[in-house]
Scaffold this motif. Sequence first.
Motif, mmCIF file in Angstrom:
data_model
loop_
_atom_site.group_PDB
_atom_site.id
_atom_site.type_symbol
_atom_site.label_atom_id
_atom_site.label_comp_id
_atom_site.label_asym_id
_atom_site.label_seq_id
_atom_site.Cartn_x
_atom_site.Cartn_y
_atom_site.Cartn_z
ATOM 1 N N GLN A 38 -22.089 -22.722 51.394
ATOM 2 C CA GLN A 38 -22.749 -21.777 52.294
ATOM 3 C C GLN A 38 -22.092 -20.404 52.248
ATOM 4 O O GLN A 38 -22.765 -19.389 52.391
ATOM 5 N N THR A 39 -20.760 -20.372 52.062
ATOM 6 C CA THR A 39 -20.034 -19.092 52.047
ATOM 7 C C THR A 39 -19.868 -18.549 50.637
ATOM 8 O O THR A 39 -19.132 -17.584 50.435
ATOM 9 N N LEU A 40 -20.519 -19.187 49.676
ATOM 10 C CA LEU A 40 -20.499 -18.750 48.283
ATOM 11 C C LEU A 40 -19.081 -18.729 47.712
ATOM 12 O O LEU A 40 -18.695 -17.824 46.997
ATOM 13 N N GLY A 41 -18.316 -19.765 48.065
ATOM 14 C CA GLY A 41 -17.000 -19.956 47.467
ATOM 15 C C GLY A 41 -15.833 -19.366 48.234
ATOM 16 O O GLY A 41 -14.709 -19.389 47.738
ATOM 17 N N ASP A 42 -16.038 -18.860 49.422
ATOM 18 C CA ASP A 42 -14.950 -18.289 50.216
ATOM 19 C C ASP A 42 -14.148 -19.433 50.849
ATOM 20 O O ASP A 42 -14.510 -19.949 51.904
ATOM 21 N N SER A 43 -13.049 -19.818 50.192
ATOM 22 C CA SER A 43 -12.302 -20.996 50.641
ATOM 23 C C SER A 43 -11.620 -20.782 51.985
ATOM 24 O O SER A 43 -11.545 -21.706 52.793
ATOM 25 N N GLN A 44 -11.133 -19.590 52.258
ATOM 26 C CA GLN A 44 -10.477 -19.331 53.551
ATOM 27 C C GLN A 44 -11.478 -19.471 54.699
ATOM 28 O O GLN A 44 -11.210 -20.132 55.690
ATOM 29 N N SER A 46 -14.309 -21.067 54.566
ATOM 30 C CA SER A 46 -14.738 -22.470 54.591
ATOM 31 C C SER A 46 -13.761 -23.331 55.374
ATOM 32 O O SER A 46 -14.164 -24.177 56.177
ATOM 33 N N ASP A 47 -12.471 -23.114 55.149
ATOM 34 C CA ASP A 47 -11.458 -23.872 55.887
ATOM 35 C C ASP A 47 -11.530 -23.572 57.384
ATOM 36 O O ASP A 47 -11.420 -24.481 58.209
ATOM 37 N N ASP A 48 -11.710 -22.303 57.725
ATOM 38 C CA ASP A 48 -11.806 -21.917 59.138
ATOM 39 C C ASP A 48 -13.021 -22.571 59.801
ATOM 40 O O ASP A 48 -12.930 -23.098 60.918
ATOM 41 N N LEU A 49 -14.156 -22.539 59.113
ATOM 42 C CA LEU A 49 -15.377 -23.130 59.669
ATOM 43 C C LEU A 49 -15.258 -24.651 59.764
ATOM 44 O O LEU A 49 -15.736 -25.255 60.734
ATOM 45 N N ALA A 50 -14.621 -25.265 58.778
ATOM 46 C CA ALA A 50 -14.411 -26.718 58.823
ATOM 47 C C ALA A 50 -13.515 -27.073 60.004
ATOM 48 O O ALA A 50 -13.779 -28.045 60.733
#
Length: 175
Positions: A38-44, A46-50
């Motif tokens: 959903q964030t087009l590969g933004d791992s930071q 993604s981690d925050d949203l997870a």
Amino acid sequence: MTTDLSLAVQVAVAGDKRAFDELVRRHQSPVRRFFLNQTLGDSQLSDDLAQDTFVKAYVNIKSFRALASFQTWLMRIAYNVFYDYTRSHRPTEDVERLPERSRQENQTLRLDIYRALSLLKTDERTCITLQLIDGYDIRKVAEITGMKEGTVKSHLSRGKEKLANYLRKNGYDGR
């Protein structure tokens, strides 16, 4: 092996943090993968949203009624977390712009996929990633997103067509 339902009951009734840790361990990869797409590969991000998703799941575990699987309930929370995030963080720059790292000459397939996904509307991208990448059937995608199955099918159809057109124009011939 203890079921997700049993673990959820242990958390809801007894506040068992070890049971919740096990639920996180079991489901963190699919939740994080959903956000990466959903964030087009933004791992930071993604981690925050997870992390937000699991905090909300823990706080609201007593509302889990087992009408759907725990994973479906959790993915519904993840979908709502992403929806809330996108609503509060409207893009201020052209959504067609590529992230800095994807402007390199030697783009990888992953970046091409993220680029293609960036062309989709949010609902199209959500349906595409839930079905094609995460493997949920249309009924589950509808449960997670709260959309009608026909709406999910429409988003999938439009999204697949846009992806195919983009990838064809960029040298991928489907072989």
